[in-house]
Design a protein around this motif. Structure first.
Motif, PDB file in Angstrom:
ATOM      1  N   ARG A 113      45.794 -58.034  -3.914  1.00 11.90           N
ATOM      2  CA  ARG A 113      45.641 -57.239  -5.142  1.00 11.90           C
ATOM      3  C   ARG A 113      44.189 -57.191  -5.608  1.00 11.90           C
ATOM      4  O   ARG A 113      43.805 -56.259  -6.313  1.00 11.90           O
ATOM      5  CB  ARG A 113      46.518 -57.811  -6.249  1.00 11.90           C
ATOM      6  CG  ARG A 113      48.004 -57.582  -6.063  1.00 11.90           C
ATOM      7  CD  ARG A 113      48.799 -58.265  -7.159  1.00 11.90           C
ATOM      8  NE  ARG A 113      48.431 -57.748  -8.485  1.00 11.90           N
ATOM      9  CZ  ARG A 113      49.013 -56.719  -9.086  1.00 11.90           C
ATOM     10  NH1 ARG A 113      50.011 -56.088  -8.470  1.00 11.90           N
ATOM     11  NH2 ARG A 113      48.638 -56.328 -10.276  1.00 11.90           N
ATOM     12  N   ALA A 114      43.401 -58.167  -5.249  1.00 14.80           N
ATOM     13  CA  ALA A 114      42.011 -58.189  -5.691  1.00 14.80           C
ATOM     14  C   ALA A 114      41.170 -57.117  -5.013  1.00 14.80           C
ATOM     15  O   ALA A 114      40.084 -56.786  -5.499  1.00 14.80           O
ATOM     16  CB  ALA A 114      41.391 -59.557  -5.444  1.00 14.80           C
ATOM     17  N   ILE A 236      35.511 -50.802  -9.568  1.00 17.36           N
ATOM     18  CA  ILE A 236      34.516 -51.754  -9.085  1.00 17.36           C
ATOM     19  C   ILE A 236      34.877 -52.304  -7.724  1.00 17.36           C
ATOM     20  O   ILE A 236      34.109 -53.064  -7.110  1.00 17.36           O
ATOM     21  CB  ILE A 236      34.357 -52.912 -10.098  1.00 17.36           C
ATOM     22  CG1 ILE A 236      32.971 -53.570  -9.981  1.00 17.36           C
ATOM     23  CG2 ILE A 236      35.460 -53.943  -9.930  1.00 17.36           C
ATOM     24  CD1 ILE A 236      31.842 -52.693 -10.381  1.00 17.36           C
ATOM     25  N   LEU A 237      36.037 -51.915  -7.169  1.00 17.83           N
ATOM     26  CA  LEU A 237      36.487 -52.446  -5.883  1.00 17.83           C
ATOM     27  C   LEU A 237      35.671 -51.869  -4.737  1.00 17.83           C
ATOM     28  O   LEU A 237      35.277 -50.703  -4.755  1.00 17.83           O
ATOM     29  CB  LEU A 237      37.969 -52.131  -5.678  1.00 17.83           C
ATOM     30  CG  LEU A 237      38.933 -52.615  -6.754  1.00 17.83           C
ATOM     31  CD1 LEU A 237      40.365 -52.257  -6.385  1.00 17.83           C
ATOM     32  CD2 LEU A 237      38.799 -54.112  -6.977  1.00 17.83           C
ATOM     33  N   LEU A 238      35.452 -52.672  -3.708  1.00 15.46           N
ATOM     34  CA  LEU A 238      34.627 -52.263  -2.567  1.00 15.46           C
ATOM     35  C   LEU A 238      35.228 -51.075  -1.835  1.00 15.46           C
ATOM     36  O   LEU A 238      34.504 -50.167  -1.409  1.00 15.46           O
ATOM     37  CB  LEU A 238      34.445 -53.449  -1.612  1.00 15.46           C
ATOM     38  CG  LEU A 238      33.715 -53.171  -0.297  1.00 15.46           C
ATOM     39  CD1 LEU A 238      32.325 -52.613  -0.559  1.00 15.46           C
ATOM     40  CD2 LEU A 238      33.630 -54.437   0.551  1.00 15.46           C
ATOM     41  N   GLU A 239      36.544 -51.057  -1.644  1.00 18.20           N
ATOM     42  CA  GLU A 239      37.194 -49.981  -0.898  1.00 18.20           C
ATOM     43  C   GLU A 239      37.413 -48.734  -1.742  1.00 18.20           C
ATOM     44  O   GLU A 239      37.919 -47.731  -1.233  1.00 18.20           O
ATOM     45  CB  GLU A 239      38.543 -50.469  -0.355  1.00 18.20           C
ATOM     46  CG  GLU A 239      38.432 -51.601   0.646  1.00 18.20           C
ATOM     47  CD  GLU A 239      39.783 -52.019   1.196  1.00 18.20           C
ATOM     48  OE1 GLU A 239      40.799 -51.467   0.712  1.00 18.20           O
ATOM     49  OE2 GLU A 239      39.835 -52.877   2.096  1.00 18.20           O
ATOM     50  N   CYS A 312      28.571 -47.510  -6.696  1.00 23.25           N
ATOM     51  CA  CYS A 312      28.620 -48.145  -8.013  1.00 23.25           C
ATOM     52  C   CYS A 312      28.713 -49.664  -7.919  1.00 23.25           C
ATOM     53  O   CYS A 312      28.153 -50.370  -8.766  1.00 23.25           O
ATOM     54  CB  CYS A 312      29.799 -47.598  -8.808  1.00 23.25           C
ATOM     55  SG  CYS A 312      29.619 -45.855  -9.251  1.00 23.25           S
ATOM     56  N   LEU A 313      29.412 -50.193  -6.925  1.00 25.34           N
ATOM     57  CA  LEU A 313      29.463 -51.645  -6.768  1.00 25.34           C
ATOM     58  C   LEU A 313      28.090 -52.202  -6.450  1.00 25.34           C
ATOM     59  O   LEU A 313      27.709 -53.266  -6.960  1.00 25.34           O
ATOM     60  CB  LEU A 313      30.466 -52.010  -5.673  1.00 25.34           C
ATOM     61  CG  LEU A 313      30.606 -53.511  -5.377  1.00 25.34           C
ATOM     62  CD1 LEU A 313      31.106 -54.259  -6.598  1.00 25.34           C
ATOM     63  CD2 LEU A 313      31.541 -53.738  -4.188  1.00 25.34           C
ATOM     64  N   ASP A 314      27.328 -51.508  -5.638  1.00 25.79           N
ATOM     65  CA  ASP A 314      25.962 -51.932  -5.331  1.00 25.79           C
ATOM     66  C   ASP A 314      25.088 -51.875  -6.575  1.00 25.79           C
ATOM     67  O   ASP A 314      24.262 -52.759  -6.816  1.00 25.79           O
ATOM     68  CB  ASP A 314      25.391 -51.049  -4.222  1.00 25.79           C
ATOM     69  CG  ASP A 314      24.036 -51.541  -3.735  1.00 25.79           C
ATOM     70  OD1 ASP A 314      23.797 -52.759  -3.777  1.00 25.79           O
ATOM     71  OD2 ASP A 314      23.223 -50.706  -3.312  1.00 25.79           O
ATOM     72  N   VAL A 315      25.269 -50.831  -7.388  1.00 25.62           N
ATOM     73  CA  VAL A 315      24.515 -50.729  -8.645  1.00 25.62           C
ATOM     74  C   VAL A 315      24.853 -51.900  -9.561  1.00 25.62           C
ATOM     75  O   VAL A 315      23.967 -52.507 -10.174  1.00 25.62           O
ATOM     76  CB  VAL A 315      24.817 -49.390  -9.335  1.00 25.62           C
ATOM     77  CG1 VAL A 315      24.175 -49.347 -10.721  1.00 25.62           C
ATOM     78  CG2 VAL A 315      24.318 -48.232  -8.496  1.00 25.62           C
ATOM     79  N   ASN A 405      35.020 -58.985  -4.713  1.00 27.78           N
ATOM     80  CA  ASN A 405      34.505 -57.749  -4.130  1.00 27.78           C
ATOM     81  C   ASN A 405      32.994 -57.788  -3.953  1.00 27.78           C
ATOM     82  O   ASN A 405      32.471 -57.227  -2.981  1.00 27.78           O
ATOM     83  CB  ASN A 405      34.915 -56.564  -5.002  1.00 27.78           C
ATOM     84  CG  ASN A 405      36.351 -56.151  -4.784  1.00 27.78           C
ATOM     85  OD1 ASN A 405      36.664 -55.344  -3.924  1.00 27.78           O
ATOM     86  ND2 ASN A 405      37.255 -56.722  -5.569  1.00 27.78           N
ATOM     87  N   LEU A 406      32.282 -58.451  -4.842  1.00 31.26           N
ATOM     88  CA  LEU A 406      30.838 -58.620  -4.646  1.00 31.26           C
ATOM     89  C   LEU A 406      30.558 -59.475  -3.412  1.00 31.26           C
ATOM     90  O   LEU A 406      29.660 -59.161  -2.615  1.00 31.26           O
ATOM     91  CB  LEU A 406      30.222 -59.256  -5.888  1.00 31.26           C
ATOM     92  CG  LEU A 406      30.112 -58.375  -7.131  1.00 31.26           C
ATOM     93  CD1 LEU A 406      29.734 -59.214  -8.348  1.00 31.26           C
ATOM     94  CD2 LEU A 406      29.097 -57.264  -6.923  1.00 31.26           C
ATOM     95  N   ILE A 407      31.322 -60.541  -3.240  1.00 33.57           N
ATOM     96  CA  ILE A 407      31.140 -61.398  -2.071  1.00 33.57           C
ATOM     97  C   ILE A 407      31.515 -60.652  -0.793  1.00 33.57           C
ATOM     98  O   ILE A 407      30.828 -60.753   0.234  1.00 33.57           O
ATOM     99  CB  ILE A 407      31.973 -62.681  -2.228  1.00 33.57           C
ATOM    100  CG1 ILE A 407      31.405 -63.540  -3.361  1.00 33.57           C
ATOM    101  CG2 ILE A 407      32.000 -63.481  -0.926  1.00 33.57           C
ATOM    102  CD1 ILE A 407      32.286 -64.712  -3.740  1.00 33.57           C
TER     103      ILE A 407
END
Length: 542
Positions: A113-114, A236-239, A312-315, A405-407
């Motif tokens: 779920r994360a 904010i999720l990577l996928e 956006c996650l990279d930002v 997701n950052l990791i």
């Protein structure tokens, strides 16, 4: 009898001579002559040397291409086809442009779920999922509102998206490779418009949805209601990302300046501000720069680390690491903190030598204390004279998926060119080592280092202990490696443990201090009395 015998011998002799001549002739035809010597006949007479063939003729005659080759089997043909495909793929380097990754199975086991959106899909990787289709009608409403507000035709956006098709497709790992051109363009325009509407409307606490974008105050999505929290967590999720250059182009078309870049990054930092795990997520000067950079004439925007950004996650990750000076390893510690006589062998076991530091409970036994470091840079950890200065961190219900997701992004995007390529992972592993139990969390909470909104301290400990279970990480490649070495050197000296034990046993509370002072006072009185008794015995008064 003699004549007959001689006749038979002669016959066998002649037959033997003929056979030898035949064998010699065959050997001369099959064996190439020496390069520098002429061929000679078997009877000893010299013959004229043969003319040497040119090198090209010899190589052509001996080339495998001109020699008969057996037909390859279907199995070998299939293998040759796979090798040709691998050769073309290696030459194209498709992974060099990847930025939106599928989270590896080793990371997502137990935390599905994360990494999976629960309310809205952004981009092609989760497009069409049944439970996410409910949000599609709100995406179409957002696109309709944009076209109504700007007076543009939808073909302007679709054509721009199709022009970026190859570049956008190369950013995705997996499903986007099989999408058709029209489907991918529709996905980029529909999801990109929805994201931009959320970014622009969230300014000024959500007033922009009604005042600037024309949505109703009772809108179920574009009115900063309860659904916005779930949508923000999904975005904010990577996928669940869109390439930033797609968002920049779509916003530029809306603003009448398709060449603009940077404004979307400013909007993203402002939109994800509530997820920041710090006391002061966005400084006042940064906030004013953000709001002034978004407008019809926007040509440049607040860029946390001044470099090309992917999505956006990279930002968000770069905004976490914002600072005038990036995290760097602390200066090397002195060679010896205490005299050599107090030094003892390392007390860590083999299985723990890969850790950054010991947990809080063990550090306290060695006399190492933790204090709150007053800064909004949550990664800025320092160690000085037995005190570990740690900035305050806010832990909420979205912290787990945020850090996971950052990791995962840092694990997948190993060629991050910006400084601090694995700083979030380094911080998470450091905190994982520091926290082993609810007692450790309680100590850090009492010191003002951890502020959490979860049910118990045990939940916070479990959160940090699960962040980096399957993470590949090199301690030496961390900005905290020097600090960890300082802490461990201090920990490994016996004197600090003795002092800590003394403080814990005799100076843990005011009553214990009073008892110690009273005991010392009585001891001094007893020693004084003993001294005068002995003195009067050896030197009696006259």
């Amino acid at each position: 009898m003699v004549a007959v015998f001689n006749k038979d011998v002669l016959s066998w002799y002649l037959i033997t001579i003929k056979l030898r001549e035949a064998v010699d002739a065959k050997l001369q035809r099959s064996t190439p002559p020496p390069r520098d010597l002429p061929l000679r006949l078997t009877n000893g007479d010299a013959s004229p040397p043969l003319q040497r063939q040119p090198a090209t003729a010899r190589s052509r005659a001996q080339s495998p291409a001109h020699s008969p080759k057996p037909q390859d089997s279907e199995w070998v043909v299939a293998i040759r086809g796979k090798l040709a495909q691998a050769r073309s793929e290696a030459a194209a380097l498709p992974w060099a442009r990847l930025s939106v990754y599928r989270v590896p199975k080793c990371l997502r086991d137990g935390d599905e779920r994360a990494y999976t959106p629960q309310a809205v899909s952004i981009g092609p990787l989760h497009r069409g999922r049944r439970r996410l289709r409910e949000m599609d009608r709100h995406k179409w409403r957002a696109l309709h509102q944009v076209l109504k507000r700007t007076g543009h035709d939808v073909t302007a956006y679709l054509g721009a998206a199709q022009a970026l098709e190859d570049r956008a497709r190369a950013c995705y790992e997996g499903r986007a490779a099989g999408m058709g051109s029209n489907d991918l363009a529709e996905c980029l325009v529909l999801d990109g418009t929805f994201v931009l509407e959320l970014f622009r409307g969230a300014l000024d606490g959500g007033k922009g949805f009604v005042d600037d974008l024309g949505y109703s105050r009772h809108d179920p999505v574009f009115a900063m209601r309860g659904a916005m929290h779930a949508v923000r967590n999904d975005m904010i999720l990577l996928e669940n990302q869109l390439p930033l250059f797609v968002l920049d182009l779509l916003l530029g078309i809306q603003l009448g300046n398709p060449e603009q870049t940077g404004a979307v990054a400013a909007l993203a930092v402002r939109f994800f501000d509530p997820l920041m795990p710090t006391d002061a997520p966005l400084r006042r000067e940064d906030r004013s720069r953000l709001e002034s950079s978004v407008g019809a004439e926007a040509t440049a925007a607040f860029d946390p680390l001044r470099g090309p950004m992917l999505h956006c996650l990279d930002v968000f990750r770069r905004s976490l690491l914002r600072a005038s000076v990036q995290p760097t390893p602390p200066p090397p510690p002195p060679v010896r903190l205490w005299p050599r006589k107090w030094s003892v062998p390392r007390r860590v076991a083999d299985k723990r030598r890969q850790q950054f530091v010991h947990c809080v409970s063990e550090l306290r036994e060695a006399g190492i204390r933790c204090r709150r470091h007053n800064t909004d840079r949550f990664w800025d950890i320092k160690f000085d004279k037995g005190v570990l200065h740690i900035p305050r961190i806010l832990v909420h219900d979205g912290s787990k998926l945020l850090f996971l997701n950052l990791i995962a992004f840092e694990q997948c995007h190993m060629d991050i060119a910006t400084p601090g390529g694995n700083n979030i992972t380094s911080y998470a592993i450091f905190m994982d080592n520091l926290i082993n139990s609810a007692e450790d969390v309680k100590y850090l909470h009492d010191r003002g280092i951890i502020e959490h909104w979860l049910g118990s301290d045990a939940e916070v400990a479990d959160l940090f202990n699960r962040l980096c279970q399957e993470v590949v990480f090199d301690i030496n490649d961390s900005y905290l490696s020097g600090l960890s070495d300082q802490v461990n050197r201090y920990y490994d000296h016996k004197w600090s443990t003795w002092v800590a034990s003394l403080q814990h046993t005799y100076f843990s509370n005011p009553w214990a201090i009073v008892s110690v002072v009273a005991a010392v006072f009585l001891l001094l009185l007893t020693m004084t009395q003993t001294f005068y008794s002995a003195y009067s015995y050896y030197r009696p008064p006259h």
